[in-house]
Design an enzyme around this catalytic site. Structure first.
Site, PDB file in Angstrom:
ATOM      1  N   GLY A  16       0.839  -1.195   0.000  1.00  0.00           N
ATOM      2  CA  GLY A  16       0.000   0.000   0.000  1.00  0.00           C
ATOM      3  C   GLY A  16       0.867   1.235   0.000  1.00  0.00           C
ATOM      4  O   GLY A  16       2.050   1.162   0.346  1.00  0.00           O
TER       5      GLY A  16
ATOM      6  N   CYS B  12       5.148  -6.193   1.592  1.00  0.00           N
ATOM      7  CA  CYS B  12       5.498  -4.778   1.706  1.00  0.00           C
ATOM      8  C   CYS B  12       4.737  -4.115   2.873  1.00  0.00           C
ATOM      9  O   CYS B  12       5.035  -4.406   4.016  1.00  0.00           O
ATOM     10  CB  CYS B  12       5.245  -4.081   0.380  1.00  0.00           C
ATOM     11  SG  CYS B  12       6.159  -2.568   0.253  1.00  0.00           S
ATOM     12  N   TYR B  13       3.716  -3.301   2.603  1.00  0.00           N
ATOM     13  CA  TYR B  13       2.957  -2.721   3.724  1.00  0.00           C
ATOM     14  C   TYR B  13       2.386  -3.840   4.599  1.00  0.00           C
ATOM     15  O   TYR B  13       2.308  -3.712   5.825  1.00  0.00           O
ATOM     16  CB  TYR B  13       1.829  -1.820   3.206  1.00  0.00           C
ATOM     17  CG  TYR B  13       1.164  -1.025   4.306  1.00  0.00           C
ATOM     18  CD1 TYR B  13       1.669   0.210   4.694  1.00  0.00           C
ATOM     19  CD2 TYR B  13       0.051  -1.527   4.981  1.00  0.00           C
ATOM     20  CE1 TYR B  13       1.092   0.930   5.726  1.00  0.00           C
ATOM     21  CE2 TYR B  13      -0.541  -0.813   6.016  1.00  0.00           C
ATOM     22  CZ  TYR B  13      -0.018   0.418   6.380  1.00  0.00           C
ATOM     23  OH  TYR B  13      -0.593   1.121   7.400  1.00  0.00           O
TER      24      TYR B  13
ATOM     25  N   HIS C 158       7.979  -7.384  -3.741  1.00  0.00           N
ATOM     26  CA  HIS C 158       6.707  -7.779  -4.365  1.00  0.00           C
ATOM     27  C   HIS C 158       6.855  -9.070  -5.183  1.00  0.00           C
ATOM     28  O   HIS C 158       7.282  -9.013  -6.337  1.00  0.00           O
ATOM     29  CB  HIS C 158       6.215  -6.649  -5.284  1.00  0.00           C
ATOM     30  CG  HIS C 158       5.764  -5.449  -4.528  1.00  0.00           C
ATOM     31  ND1 HIS C 158       4.482  -5.302  -4.070  1.00  0.00           N
ATOM     32  CD2 HIS C 158       6.440  -4.348  -4.123  1.00  0.00           C
ATOM     33  CE1 HIS C 158       4.365  -4.161  -3.430  1.00  0.00           C
ATOM     34  NE2 HIS C 158       5.551  -3.560  -3.438  1.00  0.00           N
TER      35      HIS C 158
ATOM     36  N   GLU D  59       4.590 -10.665  -6.602  1.00  0.00           N
ATOM     37  CA  GLU D  59       3.603 -10.687  -7.679  1.00  0.00           C
ATOM     38  C   GLU D  59       4.068  -9.969  -8.941  1.00  0.00           C
ATOM     39  O   GLU D  59       3.443 -10.056  -9.989  1.00  0.00           O
ATOM     40  CB  GLU D  59       2.284 -10.065  -7.189  1.00  0.00           C
ATOM     41  CG  GLU D  59       2.287  -8.560  -6.945  1.00  0.00           C
ATOM     42  CD  GLU D  59       2.862  -8.137  -5.591  1.00  0.00           C
ATOM     43  OE1 GLU D  59       3.609  -8.929  -4.992  1.00  0.00           O
ATOM     44  OE2 GLU D  59       2.577  -7.013  -5.146  1.00  0.00           O
TER      45      GLU D  59
ATOM     46  N   ASP E 196     -14.103  -7.654 -25.231  1.00  0.00           N
ATOM     47  CA  ASP E 196     -14.609  -7.459 -23.863  1.00  0.00           C
ATOM     48  C   ASP E 196     -16.133  -7.414 -23.806  1.00  0.00           C
ATOM     49  O   ASP E 196     -16.758  -8.125 -23.026  1.00  0.00           O
ATOM     50  CB  ASP E 196     -14.039  -6.181 -23.248  1.00  0.00           C
ATOM     51  CG  ASP E 196     -12.537  -6.088 -23.400  1.00  0.00           C
ATOM     52  OD1 ASP E 196     -11.922  -7.138 -23.670  1.00  0.00           O
ATOM     53  OD2 ASP E 196     -11.980  -4.992 -23.263  1.00  0.00           O
TER      54      ASP E 196
ATOM     55  N   LYS F 246      -6.758  -8.932 -19.999  1.00  0.00           N
ATOM     56  CA  LYS F 246      -7.227  -9.310 -21.340  1.00  0.00           C
ATOM     57  C   LYS F 246      -7.038 -10.802 -21.654  1.00  0.00           C
ATOM     58  O   LYS F 246      -7.929 -11.446 -22.188  1.00  0.00           O
ATOM     59  CB  LYS F 246      -6.473  -8.481 -22.377  1.00  0.00           C
ATOM     60  CG  LYS F 246      -7.083  -8.506 -23.735  1.00  0.00           C
ATOM     61  CD  LYS F 246      -8.167  -7.466 -23.777  1.00  0.00           C
ATOM     62  CE  LYS F 246      -8.787  -7.303 -25.115  1.00  0.00           C
ATOM     63  NZ  LYS F 246      -9.645  -6.105 -25.125  1.00  0.00           N
TER      64      LYS F 246
END
Ligand code: XMP
Length: 522
Positions: free
Chosen positions: A63, A90-91, A177, A179, A235, A378
């Site tokens: 965050g 992290c946060y 991170h 991710e 989409d 996507k």
């Protein structure tokens, strides 16, 4: 908000508590890629609500805040008494340290970007991974002292506690991170958390998403009616098919031809959706209306705003002809939302998105908007379309922006310029498809430049327009690279455009990556 948790076995569900990081959705996406269901909830969720969700593990996201700021987000210490495995990122790491009485300080050494960590202790989180690894850091605070019940398992130069664990309680924290793509073993670290530490089974699939989404849509819509703006792109088409599955002919689709579509596009859309898919499709030919409103407009944001606003006007007019509706559906994807919403963090509004114009935001606040693809990227939507049995040709279509060719004509939009950019675009796509490159590219399109240059055709001097070609590869449109096409293909495209498109005597190739450029020119 539509939630997709229904029908998911809780043993296989991760709850991600969101502290506002720009990467939170990436955590969910990476976990879904590993076939475990992940759901994002605000960090303000109560312990009772968490218990009701009955997850198998908790991830605390990063965050933008500092733990010692006024109004810094805090979570209840009771979270750690639930007996669930926790990974703080992290946060989230600071939240763990804080809850167990360690000390966090604003660090004199902020770390943004790549860093190297060294493993200092064997840990299930880093099972089978090398001792030295590249990670992606993004933090201002740093851990000064870890709680007594925790051990340090990795360090970096500026972060002596880059990763910590309380193995017994299955509580882990990382300052980097996992991710993010640039973290070398990010996927493996998440795998270790999910499968070694939490003992999850990799059983979640896109089919589970479809089942849950259909369930959710039915629960929200009940006997109501839903209106969807169909553009014919991936989409909105996937959204239409998903909604049709869920609520049948309670779905009405309006297809607005704003005069800014590619060559022959409106005809193809009508044929596909009305004839083949038997959707309730209403066609509105509003070409004149849009071109009139865009007359004399050259500012990109103004163009976008006008197109967004007029779309709503026409859309409402057409909808009113059919009757009243309970919900509006949109094929909004995750990148559409983050790029157009200013958050607390450093991310700024980059381009206003037509799915987030004020009229729509108002409806969202009233809970009248259904966006079943809102959490997906996507490539995930394409997979969803495939699972819904949609044809590959439609699923693999390159994205086409809502404001259409208007943002591919620099300067004023005129009929003449539209005709030129349409023809050039058609040639580009035809050649790229013939060379079997189409599916390897994220997007390929022509841009009309309001620049005249001198040329020579036959023995005659010409003074004509320039077409720029934008051809990019990308995974999710957040970043993109210009594509390196074979020389003979580029030559063929350029020759054909100059020879066949009246009013063009020069073709240039755009070699800018995103960032710092964007994919579209406006
Ligand atoms: P940019 O130009 O921001 O584009 O790098 C990222 C991706 O988003 C598409 N795009 C839009 N799509 N409405 C849309 O539906 C819009 O207003 C819009 N603007 C950009 C763009 O084509 C690319 O795929």
């Amino acid at each position: 908000m539509i939630e997709h948790g229904i029908g998911i076995s809780s043993q296989n569900k991760v709850l991600i508590l969101d502290f506002g990081s720009q990467y939170t959705q990436l955590i969910a996406r990476k976990i879904r890629e590993l076939h475990v269901y992940a759901e994002i909830v605000p960090y303000t969720i109560t312990i009772a609500e968490i218990t009701k969700e009955n997850p198998g593990a908790i991830i605390l996201s990063g965050g933008p805040s500092s733990l010692y700021e006024d109004n810094a987000p805090h979570i209840s210490d009771d979270l750690f008494s639930l007996g669930l495995p926790v990974l703080g990122i992290c946060y989230g790491l600071y939240a763990v340290v804080n809850a167990f009485h360690g000390i966090i300080n604003p660090s004199p050494f902020k770390e943004y970007g790549r860093a190297t960590i060294k493993l200092v202790e064997e840990s299930p989180l880093f099972k089978d991974l090398p001792r030295t690894q590249t990670v992606w850091m993004s933090h201002g605070d740093t851990v000064e002292r870890i709680p007594e019940t925790f051990k340090t398992i990795a360090r970096s130069e500026n972060a002596p506690y880059a990763a910590i664990e309380n193995r017994e309680k299955k509580i882990y924290g990382v300052q980097f991170h996992p991710e993010v793509y640039h973290t070398q073993y990010g996927k493996e670290i998440l795998c270790n958390f999910l499968f070694t530490i939490c003992n999850f089974q990799p059983t979640w699939t896109m089919q589970s998403f479809i089942d849950a989404a259909i369930n959710d849509i039915r629960n929200v819509v009940k006997d109501g009616t839903v209106l969807l703006g169909l553009s014919g792109g991936v989409d909105s088409s996937v959204t239409a098919v998903l909604l049709q599955r869920a609520i049948g002919n309670h779905l009405y689709c309006v297809f607005v031809n704003n005069g800014l579509l590619r060559k022959d596009e409106h005809r193809k859309v009508i044929e596909r959706f009305k004839k083949h898919l038997k959707l309730n499709l209403i066609y509105a030919d509003a070409e004149e209306h849009f071109l009139h409103k865009l007359k004399g407009v050259i500012d990109p944001e103004e163009k976008r705003k006008i197109i967004g606003k007029e779309f709503i006007t026409i859309f409402k007019q057409e909808a009113a002809k059919i009757g009243t509706f309970d919900f509006l559906a949109q094929g909004t994807l995750y990148p559409d939302v983050i790029e157009s919403v200013s958050t607390k963090g450093p991310s700024d509004t980059i381009k206003s998105h037509h799915n987030r114009v004020p009229e729509v935001l108002e409806l969202i606040n009233e809970g009248k908007v259904i966006e079943p693809l809102k959490e997906l990227f996507k490539d995930e939507v394409r997979e969803l379309g495939r699972q819904l049995g949609m044809p590959e040709e439609l699923i693999n279509r390159h994205p086409f922006p809502g404001p259409g060719l208007a943002i591919r004509i620099i300067g004023e939009v005129t009929r003449e310029r539209l005709a030129i950019v349409r023809e050039a675009d058609d040639i580009l796509i035809e050649e790229i498809k013939n060379a079997h490159f189409y599916n390897k590219l994220w997007q390929a399109f022509a841009v009309f430049l309001p620049v005249k240059s001198v040329g020579v055709m036959g023995d005659k001097r010409t003074y004509d327009n320039v077409i720029a070609l934008r051809v990019v590869t990308s995974l999710d449109a957040m970043t993109a690279d210009w594509a390196y096409l074979p020389e003979d293909l580029m030559r063929r495209i350029s020759t054909r455009i100059i020879n066949e498109v009246k009013g063009v005597n020069r073709v240039v190739y755009d070699i800018s990556s995103k960032p710092p450029s964007t994919i579209e020119w406006e």
